[in-house]
Design an enzyme around this catalytic site. Structure first.
Site, short mmCIF file in Angstrom:
data_model
loop_
_atom_site.label_atom_id
_atom_site.label_comp_id
_atom_site.label_asym_id
_atom_site.label_seq_id
_atom_site.Cartn_x
_atom_site.Cartn_y
_atom_site.Cartn_z
N ARG A 212 4.41 37.83 54.61
CA ARG A 212 3.91 38.03 53.26
C ARG A 212 3.90 39.51 52.89
NH1 ARG A 212 -1.12 33.77 52.41
NH2 ARG A 212 0.16 32.06 51.61
N LYS B 252 -3.41 16.62 57.57
CA LYS B 252 -4.20 15.59 56.88
C LYS B 252 -3.51 15.01 55.66
CE LYS B 252 -8.56 17.99 57.73
NZ LYS B 252 -9.50 18.83 56.99
N GLY C 39 -1.02 26.50 49.74
CA GLY C 39 -1.60 25.70 48.66
C GLY C 39 -0.86 25.89 47.34
N GLY D 152 1.89 27.10 55.00
CA GLY D 152 1.58 28.17 55.95
C GLY D 152 2.15 27.94 57.33
P1 ADP Z 1 1.10 23.58 56.33
O1 ADP Z 1 0.16 24.76 56.49
O2 ADP Z 1 2.50 23.95 56.70
O3 ADP Z 1 0.99 22.94 54.96
P2 ADP Z 1 -0.80 21.80 57.55
O4 ADP Z 1 -1.86 22.82 57.38
O5 ADP Z 1 -0.90 20.56 56.76
O6 ADP Z 1 0.66 22.46 57.37
O7 ADP Z 1 -0.78 21.29 59.08
C1 ADP Z 1 -0.43 22.12 60.12
C2 ADP Z 1 -1.15 21.75 61.37
O8 ADP Z 1 -1.05 20.36 61.66
C3 ADP Z 1 -0.54 22.46 62.55
O9 ADP Z 1 -1.43 23.45 63.01
C4 ADP Z 1 -0.31 21.36 63.58
O10 ADP Z 1 -0.74 21.71 64.88
C5 ADP Z 1 -1.13 20.22 63.05
N1 ADP Z 1 -0.59 18.93 63.51
C6 ADP Z 1 0.54 18.33 63.12
N2 ADP Z 1 0.72 17.17 63.78
C7 ADP Z 1 -0.32 17.03 64.63
C8 ADP Z 1 -0.73 16.04 65.58
N3 ADP Z 1 0.02 14.98 65.79
N4 ADP Z 1 -1.88 16.24 66.23
C9 ADP Z 1 -2.62 17.33 66.01
N5 ADP Z 1 -2.30 18.30 65.14
C10 ADP Z 1 -1.17 18.15 64.46
C1 3PG Z 2 -3.21 31.08 50.96
O1 3PG Z 2 -3.04 31.55 52.09
O2 3PG Z 2 -2.96 29.89 50.69
C2 3PG Z 2 -3.62 32.02 49.87
O3 3PG Z 2 -3.64 33.34 50.31
C3 3PG Z 2 -4.95 31.63 49.26
O4 3PG Z 2 -5.99 31.75 50.19
P1 3PG Z 2 -7.31 30.88 50.01
O5 3PG Z 2 -6.92 29.45 50.28
O6 3PG Z 2 -8.30 31.43 51.01
O7 3PG Z 2 -7.78 31.03 48.60
MG MG Z 3 -1.93 24.87 56.92
#
Ligand code: ADP
Ligand code: 3PG
Ligand code: MG
Length: 397
Positions: free
Chosen positions: A38, A204, A376, A353
């Site tokens: 970033r 989730k 997000g 992320g």
């Molecule tokens: P992103 O940030 O790319 O949108 P998310 O925040 O939704 O992705 O999810 C990422 C996390 O989900 C990762 O840290 C990963 O370890 C976790 N994850 C994915 N599949 C599994 C699983 N089967 N069991 C536990 N954690 C999982």
């Molecule tokens: C992100 O990493 O999605 C942005 O920097 C926003 O951060 P925040 O979810 O803490 O508002």
């Molecule tokens: Mg994430």
């Protein structure tokens, strides 16, 4: 309506430019930056300002500080400012204040071609409250406002909304990163090459209900992986052993499945472990997951199926790891999807992320058409939500 960019500001010579960036970078336990993507993404805008004879006052949030100075210490902007200096190849001045006499003084004496980094915006309660008086203190520091914080565009924090509001009459534009993200997401996903597939994983279902709903109306197929798999499986009445599951979202999952008209594809097989950690015993199972076992990744048959789908896709958009990829034994699915996208002929877009971090870790980011800096923000933009922050930016004439 297209937004003005920093390139549309005719004269930057001697101008002070307040640049909202998203330096909300991942940190390790010692507070070191583990991925500076970033920060690198903001360089084109900052270099442009400096090359044209302007100076940059850089502001960002980092993490979610709670107002406890000791616990919040890792969220100071020092390391991000230092990294920025290394990348720009010039010293960067960082002050320990967000607004106040030091910030006023440092901004007033900032020389042409120089960079000043303010302290973490969220150290001031006014930032997340969207406070107008706080915003005015920031706004008066500069002649021009730039929003180059794509990852934060879905937030309504003061620096995103109230600051440009307070700078009415001065140029208010987006930076090159925001312009690029909007352009790519609008063009590539607005009229996608068919077949259009979504690949969705991650932690989730609840984080992504809006995103799934919106994708379902546009994609030809939605391939599911990651922990959200087990909520969908459970909703279908399958056994999931000890896998992660959102029991309060089973109705939502059922509703999505019925609305999907067969577009949702669930994994054919799973890599399961007797403990949800590296070093556990593992096996591959198809269908039901036995009692006491945790679903940690998609299995080999699923990888083959998803690989074929990706090969055929005109456009593929991916969010969410296929498994707990941070632990090497559970990283195969995520790695295989990243590799398949890297080799795909269609348009490939990655966002989120952890997903973007995974792709970088595998060294495959440059082989995607676009890897968004948004988490997000990426999800909300694809969902079709409009960003209030962008309404503050001047329209192109
Ligand atoms: P992103 O940030 O790319 O949108 P998310 O925040 O939704 O992705 O999810 C990422 C996390 O989900 C990762 O840290 C990963 O370890 C976790 N994850 C994915 N599949 C599994 C699983 N089967 N069991 C536990 N954690 C999982
Ligand atoms: C992100 O990493 O999605 C942005 O920097 C926003 O951060 P925040 O979810 O803490 O508002
Ligand atoms: Mg994430």
């Amino acid at each position: 309506m297209a937004k003005k960019t920093i390139a549309d500001v005719a004269d930057l010579m001697g101008k002070k430019v307040l640049v909202r960036v998203d330096f909300n970078v991942p940190l390790d336990d010692a507070g070191n930056i583990t991925n500076d993507r970033r920060i690198r993404a903001a360089l084109p805008t900052l270099r442009h300002i400096l090359d044209k004879g302007g100076s940059a006052i850089v502001m960002s949030h980092l993490g979610r500080p709670k107002g406890d100075p000791k616990k919040d210490a890792p969220f100071r902007m020092d390391r991000a400012a230092q990294r920025l200096g290394e990348l720009l190849g010039k010293p960067v001045q960082k002050i320990d204040e967000v607004v106040g006499p030091h910030a006023d003084g440092a901004a007033a004496t900032l020389q042409q071609g120089h960079v000043l980094v303010l302290e973490n915006l969220r150290f001031h309660p006014g930032e997340q409250k969207g406070d107008a008086a706080f915003a005015a203190q920031l706004g008066k520091l500069a002649d021009i406002y730039v929003n180059d914080a794509f990852g934060t565009c879905h937030r309504q924090d003061a620096s995103m909304l109230a600051v440009p509001e307070s700078m009415k009459g001065k140029p208010r534009v987006v930076g090159f990163l925001v312009a690029k993200e909007l352009d790519i997401l609008d063009n590539l996903l607005g009229s996608p090459q068919k077949p259009f597939i979504g690949i969705l994983g991650g932690a989730k279902v609840s984080d992504k209900i809006g995103f799934i709903t919106s994708l379902l109306s546009r994609v030809d197929r939605l391939l599911i992986g990651g922990a959200m798999t087990y909520t969908f499986m459970k909703a279908q009445g399958q056994a999931i052993g000890s896998s992660r599951c959102e029991h309060d979202k089973l109705d939502v999952a059922r509703e999505l499945l019925s609305r999907a008209e067969g577009k949702i594809v669930l994994p054919l097989d799973h890599l399961v472990a007797d403990k949800p950690e590296a070093g556990a015993q593992t096996q591959v199972v198809a269908g039901n997951i036995p009692d006491g076992w945790f679903g940690m990744d998609v299995g080999p048959k699923t990888i083959d199926l998803y690989r074929e789908e990706i090969k055929k896709a005109g456009t593929a958009v991916w969010n969410g790891p296929m498994g707990k990829f941070e632990d090497e034994p559970f990283s195969k699915g995520t790695r295989a999807i990243a590799a398949a996208l890297a080799e795909a002929k269609g348009v490939t877009i990655v966002g989120g992320g952890e997903t973007a971090e995974a792709v970088e870790e595998f060294g495959l980011d440059s082989r995607m058409r676009h890897v968004s800096t948004g988490g997000g923000a990426f999800l909300e933009y694809l969902e079709g939500k409009s960003f209030a922050a962008l309404a503050q930016i001047d329209d192109k004439l």
